[in-house]
Design a protein around this motif. Structure first.
Motif, short mmCIF file in Angstrom:
data_model
loop_
_atom_site.label_atom_id
_atom_site.label_comp_id
_atom_site.label_asym_id
_atom_site.label_seq_id
_atom_site.Cartn_x
_atom_site.Cartn_y
_atom_site.Cartn_z
N LEU A 1 0.97 -1.11 -0.37
CA LEU A 1 0.36 -0.36 -0.51
C LEU A 1 1.08 1.26 0.45
N THR A 2 0.76 2.35 -0.84
CA THR A 2 0.64 3.45 -0.53
C THR A 2 0.65 4.87 -1.15
N LEU A 3 0.73 5.90 -0.82
CA LEU A 3 0.00 6.96 -0.84
C LEU A 3 0.11 7.93 -1.84
N LYS A 4 -0.59 8.23 -2.51
CA LYS A 4 -0.45 8.66 -3.20
C LYS A 4 -1.82 10.30 -3.83
N ALA A 5 -0.45 11.75 -4.89
CA ALA A 5 -2.10 12.46 -4.68
C ALA A 5 -2.71 12.25 -5.73
N THR A 6 -4.31 12.59 -5.49
CA THR A 6 -5.21 13.35 -5.72
C THR A 6 -5.57 14.05 -6.15
N LYS A 7 -5.05 15.17 -6.19
CA LYS A 7 -5.18 16.36 -6.33
C LYS A 7 -3.35 17.09 -6.10
N PHE A 8 -3.40 18.56 -6.61
CA PHE A 8 -2.17 19.09 -7.05
C PHE A 8 -2.71 19.92 -5.17
N ILE A 9 -0.78 19.39 -4.30
CA ILE A 9 -0.48 19.23 -2.97
C ILE A 9 0.63 20.93 -3.35
N ASP B 1 6.30 20.78 -4.44
CA ASP B 1 5.21 20.81 -5.29
C ASP B 1 4.94 19.66 -5.15
N ILE B 2 3.69 18.81 -4.61
CA ILE B 2 3.39 17.49 -5.40
C ILE B 2 2.06 17.78 -6.43
N GLU B 3 2.21 16.64 -7.69
CA GLU B 3 1.56 16.72 -9.39
C GLU B 3 0.70 15.26 -8.61
N VAL B 4 -0.50 15.55 -9.09
CA VAL B 4 -1.64 14.82 -9.47
C VAL B 4 -0.54 13.35 -9.70
N GLY B 5 -0.83 12.29 -8.88
CA GLY B 5 -0.07 10.85 -9.45
C GLY B 5 1.10 10.52 -8.77
N GLU B 6 1.48 11.59 -7.57
CA GLU B 6 2.74 11.06 -7.73
C GLU B 6 2.57 10.76 -6.72
N GLU B 7 3.30 9.26 -6.19
CA GLU B 7 3.89 8.96 -4.53
C GLU B 7 4.61 10.11 -3.32
#
Length: 220
Positions: A59-67, A183-189
């Protein structure tokens, strides 16, 4: 006495206000940056991540929105954590050894050990574990370039203050919160440096073994 000790563990709002308006705390980022931001919803990123299955990491956590960099990530985590004092943690370990048949005590210890982390502030020290937070599924990054988030306050920070009414009053938030470094883009782990969980330098040998296993650095 007990009353005085309690007041140092959780100082009053008035003491917090006074300290952030007087030296040496008034110019520190705890008062100038984090205090205004931590309760400002615009400075926090909620509902912008998802737990994703991974063939290797499970399991891992990914961004679903721009952070955007500088925002707090899922800041409800510290408020929904179980905290166990260091002395109680030691008692639990002794109890489990003496009574191995006490199944649920053993499971409690395993749960805290597997999903929890050491946490300490000038007010108290012990272990914390999330009750229900997706931040639990943030994995370790193997290089500085991979680190996306990290602890809000670290002892290695410049001008780190060993004690202040602000940090003592909001120790769970300030010491256990995560802030985006970049900045964390959508889809990035979303990855962080697990060495932040090792408060005791004597235990860094344990982290080195963990890092070598996870990042496969044995051949370097």
């Amino acid at each position: 006495d007990g009353t005085t000790h309690k007041s140092y563990q959780r100082p009053s709002r008035a003491w917090e206000e006074w300290s952030c308006n007087h030296a040496p705390f008034q110019g520190h980022k705890m008062c100038t940056t984090y205090r205004p931001q931590i309760f400002n919803w615009r400075a926090n990123s909620y509902n912008s991540t998802a737990v994703v299955k991974d063939d290797v990491k499970r399991l891992t956590l990914k961004a679903t929105k721009f952070i955007p960099a500088g925002t707090f990530l899922n800041n409800y985590d510290p408020a929904s954590s179980i905290y166990i004092d260091k002395s109680n943690w030691e008692l639990l370990n002794v109890f489990v050894k003496e009574y191995p048949g006490a199944e649920y005590y053993t499971k409690l210890r395993i749960f805290i050990d597997e999903y929890g982390y050491e946490t300490s502030s000038p007010a108290r020290a012990g272990w914390a574990v999330s009750v229900a937070s997706v931040n639990t599924f943030i994995n370790h990054g193997c290089s500085k370039e991979q680190f996306k988030v990290g602890a809000t306050i670290k002892r290695s920070d410049e001008n780190y203050v060993n004690f202040s009414p602000l940090t003592a009053r909001h120790s769970e938030l300030l010491f256990n919160s995560l802030v985006a470094f970049k900045d964390i883009e959508v889809g990035e782990e979303i990855l962080q440096d697990y060495s932040e969980f090792w408060d005791d330098n004597k235990k860094f040998a344990e982290f080195d073994k963990f890092h070598e296993k996870v990042c496969d650095t044995s051949g370097l």
